[in-house]
Structures are given as C-alpha cells and as structure tokens.
Design a protein around this motif. Structure first.
Motif, PDB file in Angstrom:
ATOM      1  N   PRO A 190      13.516  17.180  65.907  1.00  0.00           N
ATOM      2  CA  PRO A 190      13.187  16.491  67.160  1.00  0.00           C
ATOM      3  C   PRO A 190      14.140  15.346  67.518  1.00  0.00           C
ATOM      4  N   LYS A 191      14.760  14.721  66.533  1.00  0.00           N
ATOM      5  CA  LYS A 191      15.725  13.649  66.811  1.00  0.00           C
ATOM      6  C   LYS A 191      16.940  14.166  67.583  1.00  0.00           C
ATOM      7  N   GLU A 192      17.186  15.474  67.503  1.00  0.00           N
ATOM      8  CA  GLU A 192      18.333  16.073  68.183  1.00  0.00           C
ATOM      9  C   GLU A 192      17.976  16.663  69.551  1.00  0.00           C
ATOM     10  N   TRP A 193      16.711  16.602  69.945  1.00  0.00           N
ATOM     11  CA  TRP A 193      16.306  17.169  71.223  1.00  0.00           C
ATOM     12  C   TRP A 193      16.933  16.371  72.361  1.00  0.00           C
ATOM     13  N   PRO A 194      17.244  17.037  73.468  1.00  0.00           N
ATOM     14  CA  PRO A 194      17.838  16.329  74.600  1.00  0.00           C
ATOM     15  C   PRO A 194      16.812  15.444  75.312  1.00  0.00           C
ATOM     16  N   LEU A 195      17.328  14.403  75.957  1.00  0.00           N
ATOM     17  CA  LEU A 195      16.483  13.541  76.779  1.00  0.00           C
ATOM     18  C   LEU A 195      16.328  14.165  78.158  1.00  0.00           C
ATOM     19  N   VAL A 196      15.086  14.315  78.605  1.00  0.00           N
ATOM     20  CA  VAL A 196      14.791  14.817  79.933  1.00  0.00           C
ATOM     21  C   VAL A 196      13.840  13.800  80.570  1.00  0.00           C
ATOM     22  N   ASN A 197      14.287  13.194  81.641  1.00  0.00           N
ATOM     23  CA  ASN A 197      13.501  12.141  82.295  1.00  0.00           C
ATOM     24  C   ASN A 197      13.087  11.051  81.305  1.00  0.00           C
ATOM     25  N   GLY A 198      14.014  10.695  80.423  1.00  0.00           N
ATOM     26  CA  GLY A 198      13.769   9.611  79.476  1.00  0.00           C
ATOM     27  C   GLY A 198      12.965   9.978  78.256  1.00  0.00           C
ATOM     28  N   GLN A 199      12.561  11.247  78.125  1.00  0.00           N
ATOM     29  CA  GLN A 199      11.783  11.671  76.953  1.00  0.00           C
ATOM     30  C   GLN A 199      12.481  12.834  76.268  1.00  0.00           C
ATOM     31  N   GLN A 200      12.407  12.829  74.931  1.00  0.00           N
ATOM     32  CA  GLN A 200      12.998  13.948  74.200  1.00  0.00           C
ATOM     33  C   GLN A 200      12.123  15.178  74.386  1.00  0.00           C
ATOM     34  N   LYS A 201      12.766  16.301  74.688  1.00  0.00           N
ATOM     35  CA  LYS A 201      12.061  17.563  74.927  1.00  0.00           C
ATOM     36  C   LYS A 201      12.610  18.627  73.985  1.00  0.00           C
ATOM     37  N   PRO A 202      11.729  19.519  73.500  1.00  0.00           N
ATOM     38  CA  PRO A 202      12.197  20.589  72.615  1.00  0.00           C
ATOM     39  C   PRO A 202      13.216  21.475  73.316  1.00  0.00           C
ATOM     40  N   ALA A 203      14.185  21.935  72.541  1.00  0.00           N
ATOM     41  CA  ALA A 203      15.220  22.816  73.089  1.00  0.00           C
ATOM     42  C   ALA A 203      15.623  23.812  72.009  1.00  0.00           C
ATOM     43  N   PHE A 204      16.099  24.950  72.456  1.00  0.00           N
ATOM     44  CA  PHE A 204      16.611  25.962  71.542  1.00  0.00           C
ATOM     45  C   PHE A 204      17.790  25.364  70.785  1.00  0.00           C
ATOM     46  N   SER A 205      17.827  25.554  69.502  1.00  0.00           N
ATOM     47  CA  SER A 205      18.838  24.962  68.632  1.00  0.00           C
ATOM     48  C   SER A 205      20.259  25.371  69.021  1.00  0.00           C
ATOM     49  N   SER A 206      21.133  24.379  69.109  1.00  0.00           N
ATOM     50  CA  SER A 206      22.540  24.681  69.394  1.00  0.00           C
ATOM     51  C   SER A 206      23.165  25.448  68.228  1.00  0.00           C
ATOM     52  N   ALA A 207      22.685  25.211  66.999  1.00  0.00           N
ATOM     53  CA  ALA A 207      23.186  25.967  65.840  1.00  0.00           C
ATOM     54  C   ALA A 207      22.818  27.443  65.967  1.00  0.00           C
ATOM     55  N   ALA A 208      21.604  27.723  66.450  1.00  0.00           N
ATOM     56  CA  ALA A 208      21.181  29.113  66.649  1.00  0.00           C
ATOM     57  C   ALA A 208      21.993  29.746  67.779  1.00  0.00           C
ATOM     58  N   GLN A 209      22.202  29.005  68.862  1.00  0.00           N
ATOM     59  CA  GLN A 209      23.000  29.525  69.976  1.00  0.00           C
ATOM     60  C   GLN A 209      24.410  29.881  69.499  1.00  0.00           C
ATOM     61  N   GLU A 210      25.002  28.998  68.715  1.00  0.00           N
ATOM     62  CA  GLU A 210      26.368  29.232  68.247  1.00  0.00           C
ATOM     63  C   GLU A 210      26.417  30.421  67.286  1.00  0.00           C
ATOM     64  N   ALA A 211      25.430  30.551  66.407  1.00  0.00           N
ATOM     65  CA  ALA A 211      25.384  31.684  65.479  1.00  0.00           C
ATOM     66  C   ALA A 211      25.289  33.001  66.248  1.00  0.00           C
ATOM     67  N   ILE A 212      24.483  33.020  67.291  1.00  0.00           N
ATOM     68  CA  ILE A 212      24.337  34.231  68.111  1.00  0.00           C
ATOM     69  C   ILE A 212      25.644  34.521  68.840  1.00  0.00           C
ATOM     70  N   ARG A 213      26.244  33.487  69.440  1.00  0.00           N
ATOM     71  CA  ARG A 213      27.504  33.671  70.171  1.00  0.00           C
ATOM     72  C   ARG A 213      28.594  34.215  69.256  1.00  0.00           C
ATOM     73  N   TRP A 241      28.293  35.872  66.486  1.00  0.00           N
ATOM     74  CA  TRP A 241      27.974  37.234  66.050  1.00  0.00           C
ATOM     75  C   TRP A 241      28.268  38.243  67.164  1.00  0.00           C
ATOM     76  N   VAL A 242      27.890  37.909  68.393  1.00  0.00           N
ATOM     77  CA  VAL A 242      28.145  38.814  69.518  1.00  0.00           C
ATOM     78  C   VAL A 242      29.651  38.998  69.697  1.00  0.00           C
ATOM     79  N   VAL A 243      30.422  37.920  69.623  1.00  0.00           N
ATOM     80  CA  VAL A 243      31.881  38.019  69.752  1.00  0.00           C
ATOM     81  C   VAL A 243      32.435  38.904  68.637  1.00  0.00           C
ATOM     82  N   GLN A 244      31.940  38.694  67.415  1.00  0.00           N
ATOM     83  CA  GLN A 244      32.402  39.506  66.280  1.00  0.00           C
ATOM     84  C   GLN A 244      32.079  40.989  66.499  1.00  0.00           C
ATOM     85  N   GLN A 245      30.889  41.285  67.011  1.00  0.00           N
ATOM     86  CA  GLN A 245      30.512  42.678  67.265  1.00  0.00           C
ATOM     87  C   GLN A 245      31.389  43.288  68.343  1.00  0.00           C
TER      88      GLN A 245
END
Length: 169
Positions: free
Chosen positions: A132-155, A157-161
């Motif tokens: 949660p400390k890494e969640w982005p600020l939205v209207n001054g409050q931290q909001k849950p977001a899909f992990s950038s590490a997961a996004q990068e791992a998927i990206r 892998w897709v490039v490798q495929q």
C-alpha cells in the motif's frame, strides 16, 4: 522491490495455516449449521476488527454448498491438456496462495505445455497489488493499483513470446 522480513514471513505463514485450517474444517463438516458458528469464531480470532454482521455473513457464505464446491475444485486436473506457453505469476505477499508451493505445483502440472515461465513477484498480494505504501495518490489519497512489477513481468513475457514466434517463421 520489497523483501519480506522474518516477522512478516512468519505472520504470513501463520495466516496461511489458519486459513487452511478453516478450509479443511469446512470441507470435512457436512452440516453447515454445525460449521457456521465455529467458522465465525475462527474468523473473529483471525481478524478481530471485523464487526459481528460481517463475521456472520462471511461464515454463512463460507459454509454454503457453493463455497464447498469451490474448495473441492481441482484446477490442476486438466492442466496436462494445455499446449501453449504459460506465464505463471504469484506474489510473495499473497495470503491466499503460498507463492513457492503454488508455482511449483502449477509448473509441474503444465510441463506438457511446452513453455512455462514461473515468476515470483516480491511484495505483491493475491490481487496483484503492491505494498500500500507504493499505491498512487488519487485526489490526495492512496488507492490500490495493479502492481507495476506484475505489469512489467507480463510485458516482458509477451515481448519474449512475440520474438520466439518470429524466430519460428
């Protein structure tokens, strides 16, 4: 990337064991009216901040026939039929599924797929959210977001495929 401390790892292991004990009890108790008060008590012990109505609702849901069917479902049963490349992701902060055991079992079940890429994502939970400390600020409050590490791992892998597919042509 986050690394779990010894204390965090111990807490996670305890939470997983308690959850498994609840699941085992639900699966082994045929009468939901007998299971419901015991599950409610287990829920209260594992999360004392839950109010009594939330505990009752959760215990009712967890002792339903639908939930018991969910617990008895074996996703590995047909994995031998998978014949395409597979990316397996699991977060180390996942309190629902232990990353090491889950990745090992799924990798073994998918060995006939031809290409399995297991990845453990440090500090990522079951919903693929980072700490949660890494969640982005939205209207001054931290909001849950899909992990950038997961996004990068998927990206990656897709490039490798894509590159692997081009090399086959």
């Amino acid at each position: 990337m986050l690394k779990a401390t010894g204390t965090d790892a111990a807490k996670m292991e305890t939470a997983l064991k308690n959850q498994q004990a609840m699941f085992d009890f639900i699966a082994q108790t045929p009468d939901p009216t007998q299971a419901k008060p015991i599950i409610a008590n287990m829920l209260r012990q594992s999360n004392p901040t839950l109010d009594s109505s939330a505990v009752r609702l959760a215990a009712t849901d967890m002792t339903s026939a639908r939930y018991k069917a969910f617990l008895s479902f074996d996703p590995t049963a047909k994995m031998g039929d998978v014949k395409c490349p597979v990316l397996l992701l699991n977060g180390t902060a996942d309190l629902d599924v232990g990353a090491d055991a889950n990745l090992a079992v799924l990798t073994k079940c998918l060995k006939s797929s031809g290409s399995v890429t297991p990845r453990k994502l440090l500090g990522v939970n079951h919903l693929f959210q980072s700490d949660p400390k890494e969640w982005p600020l939205v209207n001054g409050q931290q909001k849950p977001a899909f992990s950038s590490a997961a996004q990068e791992a998927i990206r990656e892998w897709v490039v490798q495929q894509t590159q692997t597919d081009k090399g086959k042509k």
